[in-house]
Design a protein around this motif. Structure first.
Motif, PDB file in Angstrom:
ATOM      1  N   ALA A  35       1.375  -1.066   0.067  1.00  0.00           N
ATOM      2  CA  ALA A  35       0.049  -0.107  -0.317  1.00  0.00           C
ATOM      3  C   ALA A  35       0.948   1.209  -0.215  1.00  0.00           C
ATOM      4  O   ALA A  35       0.779   2.137  -0.606  1.00  0.00           O
ATOM      5  CB  ALA A  35      -0.826  -0.330   1.540  1.00  0.00           C
ATOM      6  N   MET A  36       1.980   1.181   1.041  1.00  0.00           N
ATOM      7  CA  MET A  36       2.662   2.679   0.462  1.00  0.00           C
ATOM      8  C   MET A  36       3.348   2.509  -0.913  1.00  0.00           C
ATOM      9  O   MET A  36       3.805   3.609  -1.342  1.00  0.00           O
ATOM     10  CB  MET A  36       4.235   2.532   1.388  1.00  0.00           C
ATOM     11  CG  MET A  36       5.166   3.239   2.136  1.00  0.00           C
ATOM     12  SD  MET A  36       3.871   4.591   2.830  1.00  0.00           S
ATOM     13  CE  MET A  36       3.846   5.643   1.608  1.00  0.00           C
ATOM     14  N   GLY A  37       3.824   1.460  -1.451  1.00  0.00           N
ATOM     15  CA  GLY A  37       4.421   1.561  -2.838  1.00  0.00           C
ATOM     16  C   GLY A  37       3.331   1.767  -3.340  1.00  0.00           C
ATOM     17  O   GLY A  37       3.175   3.207  -4.605  1.00  0.00           O
ATOM     18  N   ILE A  38       1.612   2.148  -3.583  1.00  0.00           N
ATOM     19  CA  ILE A  38       0.847   2.532  -3.916  1.00  0.00           C
ATOM     20  C   ILE A  38       0.907   4.064  -3.866  1.00  0.00           C
ATOM     21  O   ILE A  38       0.845   5.346  -4.841  1.00  0.00           O
ATOM     22  CB  ILE A  38      -1.137   1.967  -3.975  1.00  0.00           C
ATOM     23  CG1 ILE A  38      -0.608   0.662  -4.615  1.00  0.00           C
ATOM     24  CG2 ILE A  38      -1.499   2.548  -4.356  1.00  0.00           C
ATOM     25  CD1 ILE A  38      -2.039  -0.422  -4.072  1.00  0.00           C
ATOM     26  N   VAL A  39       0.054   4.299  -2.238  1.00  0.00           N
ATOM     27  CA  VAL A  39       1.235   5.711  -1.937  1.00  0.00           C
ATOM     28  C   VAL A  39       1.757   6.418  -2.467  1.00  0.00           C
ATOM     29  O   VAL A  39       1.373   8.202  -3.286  1.00  0.00           O
ATOM     30  CB  VAL A  39       1.020   6.072  -0.963  1.00  0.00           C
ATOM     31  CG1 VAL A  39       1.466   7.596  -0.541  1.00  0.00           C
ATOM     32  CG2 VAL A  39      -0.032   5.979   0.221  1.00  0.00           C
ATOM     33  N   LEU A  40       3.434   6.266  -2.355  1.00  0.00           N
ATOM     34  CA  LEU A  40       4.564   6.531  -3.941  1.00  0.00           C
ATOM     35  C   LEU A  40       4.233   6.591  -5.241  1.00  0.00           C
ATOM     36  O   LEU A  40       4.408   7.874  -5.483  1.00  0.00           O
ATOM     37  CB  LEU A  40       5.583   5.954  -3.190  1.00  0.00           C
ATOM     38  CG  LEU A  40       6.134   6.284  -1.985  1.00  0.00           C
ATOM     39  CD1 LEU A  40       8.012   5.773  -1.326  1.00  0.00           C
ATOM     40  CD2 LEU A  40       7.117   8.098  -1.905  1.00  0.00           C
ATOM     41  N   LEU A  41       3.825   6.353  -5.154  1.00  0.00           N
ATOM     42  CA  LEU A  41       2.966   6.140  -6.799  1.00  0.00           C
ATOM     43  C   LEU A  41       2.636   6.778  -7.448  1.00  0.00           C
ATOM     44  O   LEU A  41       2.589   8.017  -8.536  1.00  0.00           O
ATOM     45  CB  LEU A  41       2.571   4.730  -7.286  1.00  0.00           C
ATOM     46  CG  LEU A  41       2.078   4.987  -9.054  1.00  0.00           C
ATOM     47  CD1 LEU A  41       4.040   4.066  -9.272  1.00  0.00           C
ATOM     48  CD2 LEU A  41       2.179   2.987  -8.938  1.00  0.00           C
ATOM     49  N   ALA A  42       1.609   7.233  -6.026  1.00  0.00           N
ATOM     50  CA  ALA A  42       0.841   8.710  -6.060  1.00  0.00           C
ATOM     51  C   ALA A  42       1.204  10.037  -5.938  1.00  0.00           C
ATOM     52  O   ALA A  42       0.761  11.412  -6.159  1.00  0.00           O
ATOM     53  CB  ALA A  42      -0.866   8.257  -6.044  1.00  0.00           C
ATOM     54  N   ALA A  43       2.343   9.535  -5.114  1.00  0.00           N
ATOM     55  CA  ALA A  43       3.050  11.391  -4.591  1.00  0.00           C
ATOM     56  C   ALA A  43       4.350  10.628  -4.084  1.00  0.00           C
ATOM     57  O   ALA A  43       5.247  10.691  -3.268  1.00  0.00           O
ATOM     58  CB  ALA A  43       1.839  11.378  -2.807  1.00  0.00           C
ATOM     59  N   PRO A  44       5.181  11.383  -5.702  1.00  0.00           N
ATOM     60  CA  PRO A  44       6.180  10.215  -5.341  1.00  0.00           C
ATOM     61  C   PRO A  44       6.852  11.831  -4.588  1.00  0.00           C
ATOM     62  O   PRO A  44       8.886  10.698  -3.816  1.00  0.00           O
ATOM     63  CB  PRO A  44       6.685  10.354  -7.347  1.00  0.00           C
ATOM     64  CG  PRO A  44       5.585  11.672  -7.477  1.00  0.00           C
ATOM     65  CD  PRO A  44       4.676  10.464  -6.474  1.00  0.00           C
ATOM     66  N   ASP A  45       6.654  12.590  -4.252  1.00  0.00           N
ATOM     67  CA  ASP A  45       8.072  13.308  -3.337  1.00  0.00           C
ATOM     68  C   ASP A  45       7.768  13.822  -1.936  1.00  0.00           C
ATOM     69  O   ASP A  45       8.206  14.056  -1.327  1.00  0.00           O
ATOM     70  CB  ASP A  45       7.408  14.402  -3.663  1.00  0.00           C
ATOM     71  CG  ASP A  45       7.953  15.392  -5.507  1.00  0.00           C
ATOM     72  OD1 ASP A  45       9.037  14.791  -6.027  1.00  0.00           O
ATOM     73  OD2 ASP A  45       6.951  15.802  -6.149  1.00  0.00           O
ATOM     74  N   LEU A  46       7.372  12.320  -1.978  1.00  0.00           N
ATOM     75  CA  LEU A  46       6.743  12.202   0.136  1.00  0.00           C
ATOM     76  C   LEU A  46       8.437  12.280   0.395  1.00  0.00           C
ATOM     77  O   LEU A  46       8.994  10.980   0.073  1.00  0.00           O
ATOM     78  CB  LEU A  46       5.476  11.093   0.248  1.00  0.00           C
ATOM     79  CG  LEU A  46       4.619  10.631   0.871  1.00  0.00           C
ATOM     80  CD1 LEU A  46       4.244  12.322   1.497  1.00  0.00           C
ATOM     81  CD2 LEU A  46       4.153  10.135   1.416  1.00  0.00           C
ATOM     82  N   GLY A  47       8.824  12.465   2.017  1.00  0.00           N
ATOM     83  CA  GLY A  47       9.745  12.295   2.005  1.00  0.00           C
ATOM     84  C   GLY A  47      10.391  10.887   3.255  1.00  0.00           C
ATOM     85  O   GLY A  47       8.847  10.490   3.399  1.00  0.00           O
ATOM     86  N   PRO A  48      11.416  10.722   3.539  1.00  0.00           N
ATOM     87  CA  PRO A  48      11.366   9.808   4.162  1.00  0.00           C
ATOM     88  C   PRO A  48      10.685   9.400   5.647  1.00  0.00           C
ATOM     89  O   PRO A  48      10.295   8.778   6.024  1.00  0.00           O
ATOM     90  CB  PRO A  48      12.883   9.316   4.364  1.00  0.00           C
ATOM     91  CG  PRO A  48      13.326  10.619   3.568  1.00  0.00           C
ATOM     92  CD  PRO A  48      12.486  11.334   3.307  1.00  0.00           C
ATOM     93  N   ILE A  49      10.398  10.601   6.148  1.00  0.00           N
ATOM     94  CA  ILE A  49      10.072  10.612   7.667  1.00  0.00           C
ATOM     95  C   ILE A  49       8.238  10.644   7.084  1.00  0.00           C
ATOM     96  O   ILE A  49       7.856   9.896   8.009  1.00  0.00           O
ATOM     97  CB  ILE A  49      10.501  12.064   8.094  1.00  0.00           C
ATOM     98  CG1 ILE A  49      11.612  12.108   8.622  1.00  0.00           C
ATOM     99  CG2 ILE A  49       9.129  11.748   9.458  1.00  0.00           C
ATOM    100  CD1 ILE A  49      11.525  11.014   9.522  1.00  0.00           C
ATOM    101  N   ALA A  50       7.813  10.915   6.484  1.00  0.00           N
ATOM    102  CA  ALA A  50       6.075  10.490   5.934  1.00  0.00           C
ATOM    103  C   ALA A  50       5.603   9.912   5.623  1.00  0.00           C
ATOM    104  O   ALA A  50       4.956   8.417   5.858  1.00  0.00           O
ATOM    105  CB  ALA A  50       6.363  12.440   5.094  1.00  0.00           C
TER     106      ALA A  50
END
Length: 146
Positions: A35-50
C-alpha cells in the motif's frame, strides 16, 4: 530506482517470508508495504519521515484488521475432519461385504475397489458387515442386521 519499487520489493520479501514461515504476521505488514508503494506512486515527492509514519499507520491498520475482522472468521471455520489422515477411523459405521470369510476372527472385506483385513465373529463370504472400530490397519466388524 523509484522508491515505490523499493516498497513493493519489501512487500514481496515480507509476503514471501510469510509463505516460508507462516504465522499471518509478515503478510499484513507486507500488505502495508505494498500500500505504501501505491501511495508513493501517487505522491512521489513524499519524504522519508512521512513514508515511515504512513507505513507505520498502514501496518497498524492492516494488523488491526487482521486481529479484529479476519482472525475471528478464521477461528469460526470448522477444522474439518479430525480423522483426515486416519482412513480406517473414517470407516467406522460404514457397511461392507465380505470377500473372504471371517475364520478364526480374520477375513477380508471389499472397500471401494480394494480390500481390507477385518476381524470379528466367524461369518461366511458375502455377509454384510458394519465397521465398529479399527486396530491398526484391521477393521473390527460385526454382522450387519438389515
Amino acid at each position: 530506482m523509484a522508491l515505490h519499487y523499493l516498497w513493493w520489493i519489501v512487500a514481496l520479501v515480507l509476503i514471501g517470508g510469510e509463505v516460508i514461515l507462516p504465522g499471518y504476521f509478515m503478510l499484513w505488514i507486507g500488505i502495508a508495504a505494498a500500500a505504501m508503494g501505491i501511495v508513493l506512486l501517487a505522491a512521489p515527492d513524499l519524504g522519508p519521515i512521512a513514508q515511515a509514519v504512513i507505513f507505520a499507520a498502514f501496518a497498524f491498520v492492516s494488523c488491526f484488521v487482521y486481529w479484529k475482522l479476519v482472525r475471528p472468521r478464521i477461528e469460526r471455520i470448522p477444522a474439518g475432519n479430525e480423522r483426515l489422515n486416519r482412513r480406517g477411523e473414517q470407516m467406522i459405521g460404514q457397511r461392507y461385504e465380505l470377500i473372504e470369510p471371517i475364520v478364526n476372527g480374520r477375513g477380508k472385506a471389499r472397500v471401494g475397489d480394494g480390500m481390507w483385513l477385518v476381524s470379528g465373529p466367524d461369518l461366511p463370504v458375502g455377509t454384510k458387515v458394519e465397521v465398529t472400530g479399527v486396530d491398526g490397519t484391521t477393521l473390527q466388524v460385526k454382522a450387519w442386521a438389515s
